[in-house]
Motif scaffolding. Structure first.
Motif, PDB file in Angstrom:
ATOM      1  N   SER A   1       0.835  -1.200   0.000  1.00 31.24           N
ATOM      2  CA  SER A   1       0.000   0.000   0.000  1.00 31.24           C
ATOM      3  C   SER A   1       0.866   1.244   0.000  1.00 31.24           C
ATOM      4  CB  SER A   1      -1.035   0.001   1.121  1.00 31.24           C
ATOM      5  OG  SER A   1      -0.465  -0.222   2.355  1.00 31.24           O
ATOM      6  N   ASP A   2       2.145   1.146   0.360  1.00 26.92           N
ATOM      7  CA  ASP A   2       3.000   2.333   0.252  1.00 26.92           C
ATOM      8  C   ASP A   2       3.055   2.854  -1.182  1.00 26.92           C
ATOM      9  OD1 ASP A   2       3.558   2.478   2.947  1.00 26.92           O
ATOM     10  OD2 ASP A   2       5.466   1.416   2.796  1.00 26.92           O
TER      11      ASP A   2
ATOM     12  N   ASP B   1      -6.741   4.844   5.362  1.00 26.88           N
ATOM     13  CA  ASP B   1      -5.660   3.860   5.239  1.00 26.88           C
ATOM     14  C   ASP B   1      -5.928   2.729   6.240  1.00 26.88           C
ATOM     15  OD1 ASP B   1      -3.269   2.445   5.439  1.00 26.88           O
ATOM     16  OD2 ASP B   1      -2.003   4.228   5.554  1.00 26.88           O
TER      17      ASP B   1
ATOM     18  N   TYR C   1      -4.637  -1.879   9.165  1.00 20.78           N
ATOM     19  CA  TYR C   1      -4.855  -2.767  10.321  1.00 20.78           C
ATOM     20  C   TYR C   1      -6.324  -3.078  10.577  1.00 20.78           C
ATOM     21  CZ  TYR C   1      -0.077  -1.288  11.074  1.00 20.78           C
ATOM     22  OH  TYR C   1       1.257  -1.032  10.906  1.00 20.78           O
TER      23      TYR C   1
ATOM     24  N   THR D   1      -3.705  -3.401   2.797  1.00 18.78           N
ATOM     25  CA  THR D   1      -2.454  -4.077   2.472  1.00 18.78           C
ATOM     26  C   THR D   1      -2.566  -5.562   2.796  1.00 18.78           C
ATOM     27  OG1 THR D   1      -0.103  -4.217   3.014  1.00 18.78           O
ATOM     28  CG2 THR D   1      -1.551  -3.469   4.765  1.00 18.78           C
TER      29      THR D   1
ATOM     30  N   SER E   1       0.122  -6.949   3.841  1.00 19.73           N
ATOM     31  CA  SER E   1       1.335  -7.097   4.664  1.00 19.73           C
ATOM     32  C   SER E   1       1.046  -7.470   6.111  1.00 19.73           C
ATOM     33  CB  SER E   1       2.121  -5.790   4.673  1.00 19.73           C
ATOM     34  OG  SER E   1       2.566  -5.450   3.381  1.00 19.73           O
ATOM     35  N   LYS E   2      -0.111  -7.107   6.621  1.00 19.77           N
ATOM     36  CA  LYS E   2      -0.327  -7.266   8.054  1.00 19.77           C
ATOM     37  C   LYS E   2      -1.247  -8.453   8.329  1.00 19.77           C
ATOM     38  CE  LYS E   2       2.098  -3.366   8.301  1.00 19.77           C
ATOM     39  NZ  LYS E   2       1.616  -2.047   7.985  1.00 19.77           N
TER      40      LYS E   2
ATOM     41  N   ARG F   1       4.777  -7.783  -1.026  1.00 16.55           N
ATOM     42  CA  ARG F   1       4.506  -6.411  -1.447  1.00 16.55           C
ATOM     43  C   ARG F   1       3.221  -6.296  -2.290  1.00 16.55           C
ATOM     44  NH1 ARG F   1       5.317  -4.311   1.664  1.00 16.55           N
ATOM     45  NH2 ARG F   1       5.489  -2.261   0.713  1.00 16.55           N
TER      46      ARG F   1
HETATM   47  C1  LIG Z   1       2.257  -1.028   7.199  1.00 19.51           C
HETATM   48  C2  LIG Z   1       1.492   0.182   6.786  1.00 19.51           C
HETATM   49  C3  LIG Z   1       1.332   0.540   5.441  1.00 19.51           C
HETATM   50  C4  LIG Z   1       2.104  -0.041   4.321  1.00 19.51           C
HETATM   51  O1  LIG Z   1       2.016  -1.318   4.109  1.00 19.51           O
HETATM   52  P1  LIG Z   1       2.669  -1.999   2.819  1.00 19.51           P
HETATM   53  O2  LIG Z   1       3.546  -3.053   3.394  1.00 19.51           O
HETATM   54  O3  LIG Z   1       3.427  -0.991   2.014  1.00 19.51           O
HETATM   55  O4  LIG Z   1       1.489  -2.527   2.101  1.00 19.51           O
HETATM   56  C5  LIG Z   1       0.524   1.627   5.134  1.00 19.51           C
HETATM   57  N1  LIG Z   1      -0.067   2.349   6.091  1.00 19.51           N
HETATM   58  C6  LIG Z   1       0.093   2.067   7.383  1.00 19.51           C
HETATM   59  C7  LIG Z   1      -0.584   2.910   8.403  1.00 19.51           C
HETATM   60  C8  LIG Z   1       0.883   0.982   7.774  1.00 19.51           C
HETATM   61  O5  LIG Z   1       1.090   0.736   9.063  1.00 19.51           O
END
Ligand SMILES: *Cc1c(COP(=O)(O)O)cnc(C)c1O
Length: 346
Positions: A78-79, A173, A176, A199, A201-202, A210
């Motif tokens: 998501s970055d 965003d 979480y 994302t 990622s979490k 990614r």
């Molecule tokens: C971890 C995080 C992201 C980014 O996650 P990616 O690994 O780039 O998908 C975006 N916003 C927040 C608030 C995060 O904690």
């Protein structure tokens, strides 16, 4: 270039014996079906470019949330999705609004893209006051739950922010959200200026793959596609697309692991409170804590000596807090054992 202030990611230590509670990764591995799907993709087909539109993944995400693929944008984490959003949607004369305590990438992107912003102070208890967001702006963005506090804003409050901001892009965003909140994806069909980013990622244990995405009105998604295709038209590789599709298909594994993290969070909070920690309410896979008798930086250093790494931010208002990622029961037990030893003075 010297004027750019880059984002500083949490440490990825080379030492594998450390208990890593500093970057909010999932303590559980990805679904076995994700690993199978990636293995199945390892073939001569890697000589071919991936689908530039990642249609399979957009369809899988659309199916999961009851949307159409035209409402879905995908990127390398998501970055990257956020970078396109800042670049494409937030360049306005009026300032972009976000909280003073929030994801530290937002001001970094503002610096990179020359975006004027106003950092709106959170209340003393770190809640976001929605009345502060009812003023002229060139866009609004905040995480829900917020990072690094973990505090959740109810969906009704997000609805109210949207009712009063019809003309600028509002981005939630939700990195979480699966650890305890109600997604604003439920509102995208009512507000054409709303984008929700998430994302894998979490909650889906795929930080190393990614993959992130945004959902919203097809016109906003189309705007993001234009930016993306002016920059790098092949954002997701074949392995990422295959793995991410499988992650959305394996609903059982997702449910089990996220419920396990939520249960561990509640147990960890209860134990820390018996050790006199103040813990902010958290709807995330991390907690934001303070031990009044200790300097936070000193406590983080002491934990590191006990092989446990947590995150400390040298930033006004929060320099006496630590952000601790919720681990699995064994990692959390190791954290507690280390804390007991530190607090006992040895
Ligand atoms: C971890 C995080 C992201 C980014 O996650 P990616 O690994 O780039 O998908 C975006 N916003 C927040 C608030 C995060 O904690």
């Amino acid at each position: 270039m010297h004027r750019l202030t880059p984002y500083i990611p949490g440490e990825q230590p080379k030492l594998s014996h450390l208990i890593k509670l500093n970057t909010n990764e999932n303590p559980y591995g990805p679904s076995p079906r994700v690993l199978e799907a990636i293995q199945a993709e390892l073939s001569d087909a890697l000589r071919l470019y991936p689908d530039p539109n990642a249609e399979r993944l957009k369809q899988a995400i659309a199916d999961y949330y009851g949307l159409t693929p035209a409402q879905v944008f995908v990127g390398n984490g998501s970055d990257e999705v956020l970078a396109h959003i800042f670049h494409g949607l937030f360049q306005h004369p009026a300032p972009l609004l976000f909280p003073d305590i929030t994801y530290s990438f937002y001001p970094v992107y503002c610096g990179l893209y020359g975006i004027d912003f106003a950092a709106i102070p959170l209340a003393d208890n770190f809640t976001l006051r929605i009345q502060d967001y009812l003023r002229p702006n060139g866009g609004i963005i905040f995480p829900n739950p917020n990072a690094p506090t973990g505090r959740l804003l109810p969906l009704a409050d997000i609805d109210e922010v949207l009712q009063h901001n019809r003309d600028s892009a509002v981005v939630i965003d939700e990195a979480y959200i699966d650890f305890g909140g109600e997604s604003a994806i439920a509102l995208v069909n009512r507000y054409p200026n709303l984008l929700v980013t998430q994302t894998l990622s979490k909650a889906r244990s795929l930080a190393g793959l990614r993959v992130g995405f945004a959902v919203g009105h097809p016109e906003l998604i189309e705007a993001l596609e234009r930016i993306k295709n002016s920059f790098n038209s092949y954002p997701l590789d074949r392995l990422a697309i295959a793995g991410a599709v499988a992650a959305f298909e394996d609903r059982d594994y997702f449910e089990r692991t996220r419920q396990a993290v939520i249960a561990s969070r509640e147990a960890l909070i209860a134990t820390l409170q018996t050790l006199d920690f103040e813990v902010l309410p958290s709807a995330a896979n991390f907690i934001f804590v303070r031990l009044p008798a200790w300097d936070a930086a000193a406590l983080a250093a002491a934990l590191r000596e006990q092989r446990v790494i947590v995150r400390h931010f040298r930033q006004p208002r929060i320099e006496q807090f630590l952000r601790i990622t919720v681990g699995d029961p064994a990692q959390n037990a190791a954290l507690i054992a280390a804390l007991r030893q530190i607090l006992a003075g040895g």
